[in-house]
Design a protein around this motif. Structure first.
Motif, PDB file in Angstrom:
ATOM      1  N   THR A  19       0.823  -1.433  -0.078  1.00 42.13           N
ATOM      2  CA  THR A  19      -0.062   0.179   0.087  1.00 42.13           C
ATOM      3  C   THR A  19       0.957   1.277   0.028  1.00 42.13           C
ATOM      4  OG1 THR A  19      -1.739  -0.961   1.013  1.00 42.13           O
ATOM      5  CG2 THR A  19      -1.586   1.222   1.397  1.00 42.13           C
ATOM      6  N   LYS A  20       1.995   1.307   0.928  1.00 43.03           N
ATOM      7  CA  LYS A  20       2.816   2.347   1.138  1.00 43.03           C
ATOM      8  C   LYS A  20       3.735   2.586  -0.103  1.00 43.03           C
ATOM      9  CE  LYS A  20       3.591   3.556   5.643  1.00 43.03           C
ATOM     10  NZ  LYS A  20       4.551   3.524   6.885  1.00 43.03           N
ATOM     11  N   TYR A  21       4.286   1.372  -0.805  1.00 49.56           N
ATOM     12  CA  TYR A  21       5.179   1.342  -1.783  1.00 49.56           C
ATOM     13  C   TYR A  21       4.708   0.310  -2.978  1.00 49.56           C
ATOM     14  CZ  TYR A  21       7.930   3.382   2.052  1.00 49.56           C
ATOM     15  OH  TYR A  21       8.461   4.325   3.012  1.00 49.56           O
ATOM     16  N   PRO A  22       3.781   0.810  -3.989  1.00 48.55           N
ATOM     17  CA  PRO A  22       3.370   0.048  -4.708  1.00 48.55           C
ATOM     18  C   PRO A  22       4.490  -0.529  -5.773  1.00 48.55           C
ATOM     19  CG  PRO A  22       1.920   1.896  -4.987  1.00 48.55           C
ATOM     20  CD  PRO A  22       3.117   2.195  -3.911  1.00 48.55           C
ATOM     21  N   ASP A  23       5.721   0.109  -5.840  1.00 44.91           N
ATOM     22  CA  ASP A  23       6.725  -0.407  -6.704  1.00 44.91           C
ATOM     23  C   ASP A  23       7.362  -1.729  -5.909  1.00 44.91           C
ATOM     24  OD1 ASP A  23       6.607   1.234  -9.030  1.00 44.91           O
ATOM     25  OD2 ASP A  23       7.596   3.116  -7.644  1.00 44.91           O
ATOM     26  N   ALA A  24       7.253  -1.653  -4.639  1.00 49.66           N
ATOM     27  CA  ALA A  24       7.786  -2.864  -3.941  1.00 49.66           C
ATOM     28  C   ALA A  24       7.087  -4.119  -4.358  1.00 49.66           C
ATOM     29  CB  ALA A  24       7.267  -2.881  -2.268  1.00 49.66           C
ATOM     30  N   ILE A  25       5.924  -4.128  -5.022  1.00 45.76           N
ATOM     31  CA  ILE A  25       5.403  -5.228  -5.805  1.00 45.76           C
ATOM     32  C   ILE A  25       6.303  -6.019  -6.548  1.00 45.76           C
ATOM     33  CG2 ILE A  25       3.397  -6.149  -6.930  1.00 45.76           C
ATOM     34  CD1 ILE A  25       1.636  -3.983  -5.944  1.00 45.76           C
ATOM     35  N   TYR A  26       6.817  -5.294  -7.535  1.00 46.73           N
ATOM     36  CA  TYR A  26       7.938  -5.904  -8.348  1.00 46.73           C
ATOM     37  C   TYR A  26       9.279  -6.239  -7.854  1.00 46.73           C
ATOM     38  CZ  TYR A  26       4.403  -3.375 -11.175  1.00 46.73           C
ATOM     39  OH  TYR A  26       3.256  -2.942 -11.687  1.00 46.73           O
ATOM     40  N   ALA A  27       9.613  -5.677  -6.862  1.00 48.30           N
ATOM     41  CA  ALA A  27      10.723  -6.039  -6.181  1.00 48.30           C
ATOM     42  C   ALA A  27      10.442  -7.371  -5.533  1.00 48.30           C
ATOM     43  CB  ALA A  27      11.350  -5.098  -5.248  1.00 48.30           C
ATOM     44  N   LEU A  28       9.592  -7.469  -4.724  1.00 45.79           N
ATOM     45  CA  LEU A  28       9.009  -8.737  -4.195  1.00 45.79           C
ATOM     46  C   LEU A  28       8.837  -9.816  -4.931  1.00 45.79           C
ATOM     47  CD1 LEU A  28       6.476  -7.015  -1.488  1.00 45.79           C
ATOM     48  CD2 LEU A  28       8.597  -8.236  -0.833  1.00 45.79           C
ATOM     49  N   MET A  29       8.272  -9.488  -6.229  1.00 44.37           N
ATOM     50  CA  MET A  29       8.043 -10.500  -6.956  1.00 44.37           C
ATOM     51  C   MET A  29       9.313 -11.053  -7.694  1.00 44.37           C
ATOM     52  SD  MET A  29       4.530  -9.501  -9.000  1.00 44.37           S
ATOM     53  CE  MET A  29       4.402 -10.861  -9.876  1.00 44.37           C
ATOM     54  N   ASP A  30      10.427 -10.275  -8.091  1.00 45.63           N
ATOM     55  CA  ASP A  30      11.436 -10.630  -8.347  1.00 45.63           C
ATOM     56  C   ASP A  30      12.386 -11.380  -7.504  1.00 45.63           C
ATOM     57  OD1 ASP A  30      11.596  -8.897 -10.746  1.00 45.63           O
ATOM     58  OD2 ASP A  30      12.659  -7.267  -9.989  1.00 45.63           O
ATOM     59  N   CYS A  31      11.967 -11.573  -6.388  1.00 46.19           N
ATOM     60  CA  CYS A  31      12.648 -12.237  -5.184  1.00 46.19           C
ATOM     61  C   CYS A  31      12.031 -13.537  -5.105  1.00 46.19           C
ATOM     62  CB  CYS A  31      12.626 -11.458  -3.744  1.00 46.19           C
ATOM     63  SG  CYS A  31      13.369 -10.126  -3.498  1.00 46.19           S
ATOM     64  N   GLY A  32      10.814 -13.808  -5.756  1.00 44.12           N
ATOM     65  CA  GLY A  32      10.363 -14.943  -5.670  1.00 44.12           C
ATOM     66  C   GLY A  32       9.048 -15.040  -4.987  1.00 44.12           C
ATOM     67  N   GLY A  34       5.597 -14.244  -5.376  1.00 44.59           N
ATOM     68  CA  GLY A  34       4.633 -13.951  -6.133  1.00 44.59           C
ATOM     69  C   GLY A  34       3.205 -13.871  -5.396  1.00 44.59           C
ATOM     70  N   CYS A  35       3.267 -14.122  -4.193  1.00 45.14           N
ATOM     71  CA  CYS A  35       2.050 -13.962  -3.300  1.00 45.14           C
ATOM     72  C   CYS A  35       1.604 -12.565  -2.947  1.00 45.14           C
ATOM     73  CB  CYS A  35       2.314 -15.080  -1.971  1.00 45.14           C
ATOM     74  SG  CYS A  35       3.460 -14.158  -1.020  1.00 45.14           S
ATOM     75  N   VAL A  36       2.132 -11.861  -3.474  1.00 46.46           N
ATOM     76  CA  VAL A  36       1.861 -10.265  -2.911  1.00 46.46           C
ATOM     77  C   VAL A  36       0.549  -9.833  -3.274  1.00 46.46           C
ATOM     78  CG1 VAL A  36       4.061  -9.546  -2.980  1.00 46.46           C
ATOM     79  CG2 VAL A  36       2.757  -9.192  -5.044  1.00 46.46           C
ATOM     80  N   GLY A  37      -0.298 -10.522  -4.012  1.00 46.57           N
ATOM     81  CA  GLY A  37      -1.592 -10.311  -4.171  1.00 46.57           C
ATOM     82  C   GLY A  37      -2.511 -10.959  -3.627  1.00 46.57           C
ATOM     83  N   CYS A  38      -1.994 -11.876  -3.079  1.00 45.46           N
ATOM     84  CA  CYS A  38      -2.871 -13.205  -2.056  1.00 45.46           C
ATOM     85  C   CYS A  38      -3.387 -12.640  -0.979  1.00 45.46           C
ATOM     86  CB  CYS A  38      -1.981 -14.365  -1.772  1.00 45.46           C
ATOM     87  SG  CYS A  38      -2.910 -15.477  -0.820  1.00 45.46           S
ATOM     88  N   PRO A  39      -4.911 -12.393  -0.700  1.00 40.64           N
ATOM     89  CA  PRO A  39      -5.445 -11.884   0.379  1.00 40.64           C
ATOM     90  C   PRO A  39      -4.772 -12.453   1.746  1.00 40.64           C
ATOM     91  CG  PRO A  39      -7.100 -12.587  -0.934  1.00 40.64           C
ATOM     92  CD  PRO A  39      -5.943 -12.949  -1.791  1.00 40.64           C
ATOM     93  N   VAL A  52       8.077 -18.359   4.499  1.00 41.56           N
ATOM     94  CA  VAL A  52       7.254 -19.213   3.873  1.00 41.56           C
ATOM     95  C   VAL A  52       7.847 -19.704   2.460  1.00 41.56           C
ATOM     96  CG1 VAL A  52       4.858 -19.479   2.794  1.00 41.56           C
ATOM     97  CG2 VAL A  52       5.187 -18.862   5.085  1.00 41.56           C
ATOM     98  N   HIS A  53       8.559 -18.808   1.728  1.00 40.74           N
ATOM     99  CA  HIS A  53       9.070 -19.127   0.434  1.00 40.74           C
ATOM    100  C   HIS A  53      10.384 -19.476   0.468  1.00 40.74           C
ATOM    101  CE1 HIS A  53       5.664 -17.681  -2.002  1.00 40.74           C
ATOM    102  NE2 HIS A  53       5.255 -16.782  -1.144  1.00 40.74           N
ATOM    103  N   GLY A  54      10.885 -19.843   1.688  1.00 42.23           N
ATOM    104  CA  GLY A  54      12.361 -20.089   1.702  1.00 42.23           C
ATOM    105  C   GLY A  54      13.301 -19.458   1.516  1.00 42.23           C
TER     106      GLY A  54
END
Length: 77
Positions: A19-32, A34-39, A52-54
């Motif tokens: 919410t604070k940093y929408p650009d963090a979504i891409y950085a998190l996905m780059d790290c593996g 992909g759950c950032v959109g999961c409720p 959880v993602h090791g």
């Protein structure tokens, strides 16, 4: 030039980070993470979500802050 006012830390909830940093979504996905959109992930801390993602939570946190700092300084465009 805009600066990051609060760095992402391992105790922050995933929902707060995206919410604070929408650009963090891409950085998190780059790290593996992909759950950032999961409720279910929205109430997890960065630390817990990384585990959880090791992934190493410190590495994820450092990468996200690096990407955000570059983006806000104009280097990531």
């Amino acid at each position: 030039m805009e600066e990051i006012k609060e760095y992402v830390n391992k105790d922050m909830l995933m929902g707060e980070i995206v919410t604070k940093y929408p650009d963090a979504i891409y950085a998190l996905m780059d790290c593996g993470m992909g759950c950032v959109g999961c409720p279910a992930s929205q109430g997890e801390s960065l630390n817990d979500a990384a585990m959880v993602h090791g992934l190493n939570p410190d590495d994820v946190m450092d990468y996200v802050n690096h990407v955000l700092t570059d983006k806000l300084s104009g280097m990531g465009e």
